[in-house]
Every structure is written in C-alpha cells, then in structure tokens.
Design a protein around this motif. Structure first.
Motif, PDB file in Angstrom:
ATOM      1  N   UNK A  24      31.936 -15.694  -5.967  1.00  0.00           N
ATOM      2  CA  UNK A  24      30.399 -15.228  -6.527  1.00  0.00           C
ATOM      3  C   UNK A  24      30.070 -14.279  -5.238  1.00  0.00           C
ATOM      4  N   UNK A  25      30.438 -14.273  -4.068  1.00  0.00           N
ATOM      5  CA  UNK A  25      29.697 -13.532  -3.050  1.00  0.00           C
ATOM      6  C   UNK A  25      30.159 -12.014  -3.275  1.00  0.00           C
ATOM      7  N   UNK A  26      31.503 -11.817  -3.381  1.00  0.00           N
ATOM      8  CA  UNK A  26      31.706 -10.203  -3.468  1.00  0.00           C
ATOM      9  C   UNK A  26      31.032  -9.855  -4.648  1.00  0.00           C
ATOM     10  N   UNK A  27      30.849 -10.319  -5.808  1.00  0.00           N
ATOM     11  CA  UNK A  27      30.274 -10.086  -7.076  1.00  0.00           C
ATOM     12  C   UNK A  27      28.640  -9.635  -6.613  1.00  0.00           C
ATOM     13  N   UNK A  28      28.024 -10.636  -5.760  1.00  0.00           N
ATOM     14  CA  UNK A  28      26.735 -10.494  -5.338  1.00  0.00           C
ATOM     15  C   UNK A  28      26.342  -9.200  -4.330  1.00  0.00           C
ATOM     16  N   UNK A  30      28.483  -6.587  -4.485  1.00  0.00           N
ATOM     17  CA  UNK A  30      28.765  -5.342  -5.382  1.00  0.00           C
ATOM     18  C   UNK A  30      27.298  -4.947  -6.165  1.00  0.00           C
ATOM     19  N   UNK A  31      26.774  -6.002  -6.725  1.00  0.00           N
ATOM     20  CA  UNK A  31      25.424  -6.011  -7.312  1.00  0.00           C
ATOM     21  C   UNK A  31      24.321  -5.368  -6.530  1.00  0.00           C
ATOM     22  N   UNK A  32      24.152  -5.841  -5.172  1.00  0.00           N
ATOM     23  CA  UNK A  32      23.353  -5.443  -4.249  1.00  0.00           C
ATOM     24  C   UNK A  32      23.601  -3.888  -3.796  1.00  0.00           C
ATOM     25  N   UNK A  33      24.784  -3.614  -3.745  1.00  0.00           N
ATOM     26  CA  UNK A  33      25.134  -2.146  -3.171  1.00  0.00           C
ATOM     27  C   UNK A  33      24.981  -1.276  -4.647  1.00  0.00           C
ATOM     28  N   UNK A  34      25.492  -1.794  -5.774  1.00  0.00           N
ATOM     29  CA  UNK A  34      24.878  -1.090  -6.933  1.00  0.00           C
ATOM     30  C   UNK A  34      23.578  -0.716  -6.973  1.00  0.00           C
ATOM     31  N   UNK A  35      22.632  -1.715  -6.732  1.00  0.00           N
ATOM     32  CA  UNK A  35      21.142  -1.596  -6.627  1.00  0.00           C
ATOM     33  C   UNK A  35      20.828  -0.505  -5.595  1.00  0.00           C
ATOM     34  N   UNK A  36      21.285  -0.445  -4.303  1.00  0.00           N
ATOM     35  CA  UNK A  36      21.053   0.530  -3.274  1.00  0.00           C
ATOM     36  C   UNK A  36      21.469   2.096  -3.838  1.00  0.00           C
ATOM     37  N   UNK A  37      22.578   1.968  -4.507  1.00  0.00           N
ATOM     38  CA  UNK A  37      22.799   3.393  -5.043  1.00  0.00           C
ATOM     39  C   UNK A  37      21.783   3.815  -5.884  1.00  0.00           C
ATOM     40  N   UNK A  38      21.234   3.003  -6.786  1.00  0.00           N
ATOM     41  CA  UNK A  38      20.104   3.477  -7.774  1.00  0.00           C
ATOM     42  C   UNK A  38      18.764   3.548  -6.661  1.00  0.00           C
ATOM     43  N   UNK A  39      18.563   3.019  -5.819  1.00  0.00           N
ATOM     44  CA  UNK A  39      17.409   3.151  -5.017  1.00  0.00           C
ATOM     45  C   UNK A  39      17.621   4.368  -4.389  1.00  0.00           C
ATOM     46  N   UNK A  40      18.765   4.881  -3.790  1.00  0.00           N
ATOM     47  CA  UNK A  40      19.126   6.168  -3.158  1.00  0.00           C
ATOM     48  C   UNK A  40      18.918   7.388  -4.233  1.00  0.00           C
ATOM     49  N   UNK A 102      29.663   3.991 -10.527  1.00  0.00           N
ATOM     50  CA  UNK A 102      30.104   4.065  -8.903  1.00  0.00           C
ATOM     51  C   UNK A 102      31.118   3.085  -8.941  1.00  0.00           C
ATOM     52  N   UNK A 103      32.001   3.647  -8.086  1.00  0.00           N
ATOM     53  CA  UNK A 103      33.213   2.804  -7.601  1.00  0.00           C
ATOM     54  C   UNK A 103      32.714   2.083  -6.148  1.00  0.00           C
ATOM     55  N   UNK A 104      32.818   0.966  -6.241  1.00  0.00           N
ATOM     56  CA  UNK A 104      32.439   0.161  -5.068  1.00  0.00           C
ATOM     57  C   UNK A 104      33.544  -0.688  -4.534  1.00  0.00           C
ATOM     58  N   UNK A 105      33.936  -0.430  -3.340  1.00  0.00           N
ATOM     59  CA  UNK A 105      34.924  -0.995  -2.660  1.00  0.00           C
ATOM     60  C   UNK A 105      34.576  -1.896  -1.399  1.00  0.00           C
ATOM     61  N   UNK A 106      34.879  -3.333  -1.382  1.00  0.00           N
ATOM     62  CA  UNK A 106      34.122  -3.886  -0.030  1.00  0.00           C
ATOM     63  C   UNK A 106      35.294  -3.932   0.723  1.00  0.00           C
ATOM     64  N   UNK A 107      34.955  -3.951   2.042  1.00  0.00           N
ATOM     65  CA  UNK A 107      35.838  -4.137   3.360  1.00  0.00           C
ATOM     66  C   UNK A 107      35.173  -4.755   4.414  1.00  0.00           C
ATOM     67  N   UNK A 108      35.157  -6.126   4.289  1.00  0.00           N
ATOM     68  CA  UNK A 108      34.161  -7.114   5.064  1.00  0.00           C
ATOM     69  C   UNK A 108      33.015  -6.767   4.987  1.00  0.00           C
ATOM     70  N   UNK A 109      32.251  -6.171   6.232  1.00  0.00           N
ATOM     71  CA  UNK A 109      30.898  -6.009   6.330  1.00  0.00           C
ATOM     72  C   UNK A 109      30.660  -4.527   6.340  1.00  0.00           C
ATOM     73  N   UNK A 110      31.403  -3.801   5.591  1.00  0.00           N
ATOM     74  CA  UNK A 110      31.523  -2.278   5.100  1.00  0.00           C
ATOM     75  C   UNK A 110      31.803  -2.442   3.686  1.00  0.00           C
TER      76      UNK A 110
END
Length: 160
Positions: A24-28, A30-40, A102-110
């Motif tokens: 669940x954490x990676x999905x959350x 990814x959603x947070x980052x997708x929201x940040x892309x929209x805010x950008x 957007x293609x979102x790839x998680x790498x730990x804290x990046x």
C-alpha cells in the motif's frame, strides 16, 4: 502441536499484514507524487501565484531546473527566472497539458517522473500565441513535509 500451529498462524497473519502495508505504501507514494505533478502543472499555469510553486518545490539551494534557455540553480533562481521572468513576465496566459501519463518510478526516498507536454501561451508584449511541445523528467525527494520536487530537466521533442 496446537501451540506450534497457533504460533505459525499468528506469524502468518503478521507477515501478511506487513506485506499488505508494504504494497500500500508505494501506491500511496505514487499517488502523492502524481498529485505533486498536477500541482506543478498548476504552478506553471498560475505562475503569478508563487505559493503554488512553493508547495511543490524543495525551496532550498539544492533545487535545479534545466531548460533550453538556461539552468536555474537553487529555489531563488527558479522562482526569479523561471516563474518570474519567463512565465509571469513573458506570458499573460499559460496552458500546460500533459500529453502522456506521468511515469513514476520510486527509488527509496527518491522518485523519477517522466512525461511529455504541450505548452500554449499568450505573449504579453504583442499578444502572439506561442505553442511548444516537449518532454520532461523530474526528481522528487521524500521529506518530513511529503514528496518535494528537487530537479526538472525539459527539452523539445526528439528530432524526427
């Protein structure tokens, strides 16, 4: 034997709940980052409201923005040159659309995000319409305040 089965069952329940939480954490994220892309995207459209951009960016000297007209190093340069001189002062109206998801790839804290876009804007000085297209990569860092944008690199579309 019953005691061993009970312990195994408890262990299995704990492991399953941990696996579910980890999934669940990676999905959350990814959603947070997708929201940040929209805010950008919204921060570019509404460049006169710098507070939108400050919600997206890591507002420190480590932030970086590479684009065809230059390289802004640090939040103060990004705020002054990209949001101020380029977006706010040059264009009276701005529209930025993502043309690929957007293609979102998680790498730990990046996290690394990539997408294509189209930008249409009205020049302040003469009212002419400017239309460009390009591709962009963004790097986000996990901070105590959530995911923050730390680096953007954009360029035009690939040459045919």
């Amino acid at each position: 034997m019953r005691k061993i089965c009970g312990v195994c069952l408890c262990l299995l329940v704990v492991l399953c709940s941990l696996a579910t939480a980890d999934a669940a954490e990676p999905r959350a994220d990814q959603q947070h980052i997708a929201d940040m892309v929209e805010l950008y995207r919204q921060s570019v459209i509404h460049a006169d409201d710098i507070h939108r951009a400050e919600q997206v960016w890591l507002t420190t000297p480590q932030a970086s923005f590479i684009h065809p007209r230059g390289h802004e190093r640090g939040w103060e340069e990004i705020k002054r040159n990209f949001y101020g001189k380029t977006m706010r002062d040059t264009f009276s109206r701005r529209a930025l659309q993502l043309t690929t998801a957007p293609s979102i790839r998680l790498h730990g804290d990046a996290a690394v995000v990539e997408f294509d876009w189209e930008f249409t804007a009205t020049r302040r000085r003469d009212g002419n319409i400017r239309h460009t297209a390009g591709r962009e990569s963004q790097v986000y860092f996990r901070t105590p305040r959530g995911w923050k944008l730390v680096q953007v690199h954009y360029s035009g579309p690939p040459a045919p």
